[in-house]
Enzyme design. Structure first.
Site, PDB file in Angstrom:
ATOM      1  N   HIS A   1     -10.216  -5.109  -3.493  1.00 60.64           N
ATOM      2  CA  HIS A   1      -8.890  -5.337  -2.919  1.00 60.64           C
ATOM      3  C   HIS A   1      -9.031  -5.748  -1.468  1.00 60.64           C
ATOM      4  CE1 HIS A   1      -9.926  -1.058  -2.505  1.00 60.64           C
ATOM      5  NE2 HIS A   1      -9.260  -1.072  -1.350  1.00 60.64           N
TER       6      HIS A   1
ATOM      7  N   VAL B   1     -10.876   3.116  -3.588  1.00 68.30           N
ATOM      8  CA  VAL B   1     -10.500   2.650  -4.928  1.00 68.30           C
ATOM      9  C   VAL B   1     -11.509   1.589  -5.354  1.00 68.30           C
ATOM     10  CG1 VAL B   1      -8.739   1.523  -6.335  1.00 68.30           C
ATOM     11  CG2 VAL B   1      -8.057   3.145  -4.543  1.00 68.30           C
TER      12      VAL B   1
ATOM     13  N   ASP C   1       0.849  -1.194   0.000  1.00 66.85           N
ATOM     14  CA  ASP C   1       0.000   0.000   0.000  1.00 66.85           C
ATOM     15  C   ASP C   1       0.888   1.248   0.000  1.00 66.85           C
ATOM     16  OD1 ASP C   1      -3.210   0.501   0.968  1.00 66.85           O
ATOM     17  OD2 ASP C   1      -1.819   2.191   1.147  1.00 66.85           O
TER      18      ASP C   1
HETATM   19  P1  5GP Z   1      -9.752   1.524   0.265  1.00 62.56           P
HETATM   20  O1  5GP Z   1      -9.987   2.719   1.152  1.00 62.56           O
HETATM   21  O2  5GP Z   1     -10.349   1.709  -1.097  1.00 62.56           O
HETATM   22  O3  5GP Z   1     -10.149   0.231   0.913  1.00 62.56           O
HETATM   23  O4  5GP Z   1      -8.190   1.394   0.114  1.00 62.56           O
HETATM   24  C1  5GP Z   1      -7.477   1.881  -0.958  1.00 62.56           C
HETATM   25  C2  5GP Z   1      -6.019   1.774  -0.599  1.00 62.56           C
HETATM   26  O5  5GP Z   1      -5.264   1.922  -1.779  1.00 62.56           O
HETATM   27  C3  5GP Z   1      -5.533   2.828   0.389  1.00 62.56           C
HETATM   28  O6  5GP Z   1      -4.985   2.183   1.530  1.00 62.56           O
HETATM   29  C4  5GP Z   1      -4.490   3.608  -0.389  1.00 62.56           C
HETATM   30  O7  5GP Z   1      -3.390   3.986   0.401  1.00 62.56           O
HETATM   31  C5  5GP Z   1      -4.093   2.631  -1.484  1.00 62.56           C
HETATM   32  N1  5GP Z   1      -3.694   3.263  -2.724  1.00 62.56           N
HETATM   33  C6  5GP Z   1      -4.368   4.223  -3.409  1.00 62.56           C
HETATM   34  N2  5GP Z   1      -3.717   4.535  -4.548  1.00 62.56           N
HETATM   35  C7  5GP Z   1      -2.632   3.733  -4.596  1.00 62.56           C
HETATM   36  C8  5GP Z   1      -1.572   3.586  -5.540  1.00 62.56           C
HETATM   37  O8  5GP Z   1      -1.507   4.244  -6.575  1.00 62.56           O
HETATM   38  N3  5GP Z   1      -0.607   2.658  -5.257  1.00 62.56           N
HETATM   39  C9  5GP Z   1      -0.657   1.889  -4.114  1.00 62.56           C
HETATM   40  N4  5GP Z   1       0.332   1.011  -3.925  1.00 62.56           N
HETATM   41  N5  5GP Z   1      -1.644   2.007  -3.205  1.00 62.56           N
HETATM   42  C10 5GP Z   1      -2.608   2.917  -3.443  1.00 62.56           C
END
Ligand code: 5GP
Ligand code: ZN
Length: 119
Positions: free
Chosen positions: A101, A97, A31
């Site tokens: 995931h 996102v 992440d």
């Molecule tokens: P969500 O809140 O959708 O469950 O988690 C999305 C996660 O994706 C977050 O923890 C954020 O830090 C991670 N994230 C967002 N954009 C990117 C990216 O471009 N690369 C990586 N490695 N992680 C990302």
């Protein structure tokens, strides 16, 4: 693949990531903003927007994805002490996102899911 989806672009290799594991259908990478000493995301390479978009035809793929989460956690050395897995779904789940995931959070003890009783 969805052209405006950041995780599809990562899966396609168009955006770099710190890769932990890859096979034909699954990718795991660190992440960007880790919440714990180890914070890894495991995704299907195929664009599935969220957990609610899975259906009975996806059982094999979803089972493989979940088994690979455990595999990745083991290879990261997290299995003995343990770790937390999180799947956020849509607005109330805090999903940012829109590509399914699974978060693997480890390397320290994480707090209780619910900090106040009754919530
Ligand atoms: P969500 O809140 O959708 O469950 O988690 C999305 C996660 O994706 C977050 O923890 C954020 O830090 C991670 N994230 C967002 N954009 C990117 C990216 O471009 N690369 C990586 N490695 N992680 C990302
Ligand atoms: Zn996607």
């Amino acid at each position: 693949m969805s052209a405006d989806c950041i995780f599809c672009l990562i899966a396609a290799g168009s955006i770099p990531c710190d890769k932990v594991y890859e096979d034909d259908t699954v990718l795991a990478f660190q992440d960007l903003h880790p919440q714990t000493p180890t914070h890894t995301l495991v995704i299907p390479k195929r664009h599935i927007p969220c957990l609610d978009d899975l259906n009975e035809n996806d059982r094999n793929e979803a089972g493989h994805l979940l088994e690979r989460v455990a595999h990745v956690a083991r290879t990261l050395g997290l299995a003995e002490k343990g770790y937390r897995t999180v799947i956020n779904t849509r607005e109330h789940g805090g999903q940012e996102v829109d590509h399914l995931h699974i978060h693997i959070l480890g390397g320290r003890r994480v707090g209780p899911m619910v900090s106040r009783p009754g919530i």
